[in-house]
Design a protein around this motif. Structure first.
Motif, PDB file in Angstrom:
ATOM      1  N   UNK A  33       0.829  -1.204   0.000  1.00 22.35           N
ATOM      2  CA  UNK A  33       0.000   0.000   0.000  1.00 22.35           C
ATOM      3  C   UNK A  33       0.868   1.260   0.000  1.00 22.35           C
ATOM      4  N   UNK A  34       1.918   1.246   0.804  1.00 23.98           N
ATOM      5  CA  UNK A  34       2.829   2.389   0.842  1.00 23.98           C
ATOM      6  C   UNK A  34       3.469   2.603  -0.529  1.00 23.98           C
ATOM      7  N   UNK A  35       3.913   1.511  -1.150  1.00 21.69           N
ATOM      8  CA  UNK A  35       4.546   1.616  -2.473  1.00 21.69           C
ATOM      9  C   UNK A  35       3.559   2.168  -3.500  1.00 21.69           C
ATOM     10  N   UNK A  36       2.316   1.751  -3.423  1.00 21.19           N
ATOM     11  CA  UNK A  36       1.295   2.291  -4.327  1.00 21.19           C
ATOM     12  C   UNK A  36       1.143   3.791  -4.114  1.00 21.19           C
ATOM     13  N   UNK A  37       1.232   4.216  -2.862  1.00 22.10           N
ATOM     14  CA  UNK A  37       1.163   5.645  -2.562  1.00 22.10           C
ATOM     15  C   UNK A  37       2.318   6.419  -3.155  1.00 22.10           C
ATOM     16  N   UNK A  38       3.517   5.850  -3.114  1.00 20.38           N
ATOM     17  CA  UNK A  38       4.675   6.509  -3.732  1.00 20.38           C
ATOM     18  C   UNK A  38       4.442   6.644  -5.232  1.00 20.38           C
TER      19      UNK A  38
END
Length: 151
Positions: A33-38
């Protein structure tokens, strides 16, 4: 042409340093999820982000404003820093490998690649990451020297 238009899907693949199995079931959902946010922050709209134990797959729509290497560099550096701060057990040990693979994906294959990314646990019940990655390189006709792929 007065307007710049683009629709380039890319499939990014990279592993943890030395393919260490740091991406547990407890960590994976928040990490992905964090990577998708980046990706979103870079205007590289994520379609699917997933992986398994020691590697990550990202399918996204590459922004016309972002170079491939900048996308991967920012995803890796930001997610590494975040994971080390969020999961104390990873603080002194978590790192991504130096390299990566990035592959173009035609619009007609987006659903297939999405399914592939979302079923990584099944896929890796009978295949290790190294074989998967070499298979992707061969499928995309990328010349490589195996001495320099792994770190």
């Amino acid at each position: 042409m007065p307007q710049s238009l683009s629709r380039v899907y890319v499939h990014v693949v990279f592993s943890t340093k030395y393919r260490a199995r740091y991406i547990s079931e407890a960590i994976a959902p928040e990490l992905f999820s964090f990577m998708a946010g980046v990706c979103n922050n870079l205007e590289c709209n994520p379609v699917a982000v997933g992986g398994y134990l020691n590697h990550v797959h990202i399918l996204c729509l590459l922004s016309r404003k972002v170079a491939q290497m900048d996308l991967v560099s920012k995803v890796k550096s930001n997610s590494s820093r975040w994971a080390k701060a969020k999961f104390l057990e990873l603080h002194d040990i978590f790192d991504w490998q130096d390299g990566y693979g990035i592959f173009s994906v035609s619009k007609s294959q987006v659903d297939n690649v999405t399914k592939y990314i979302n079923t990584q646990a099944e896929h890796h019940s009978n295949m290790i990451f190294e074989d998967e990655f070499l298979g992707l390189l061969k499928k995309h006709n990328i010349d490589y020297d195996e001495r320099y792929i792994w770190d």
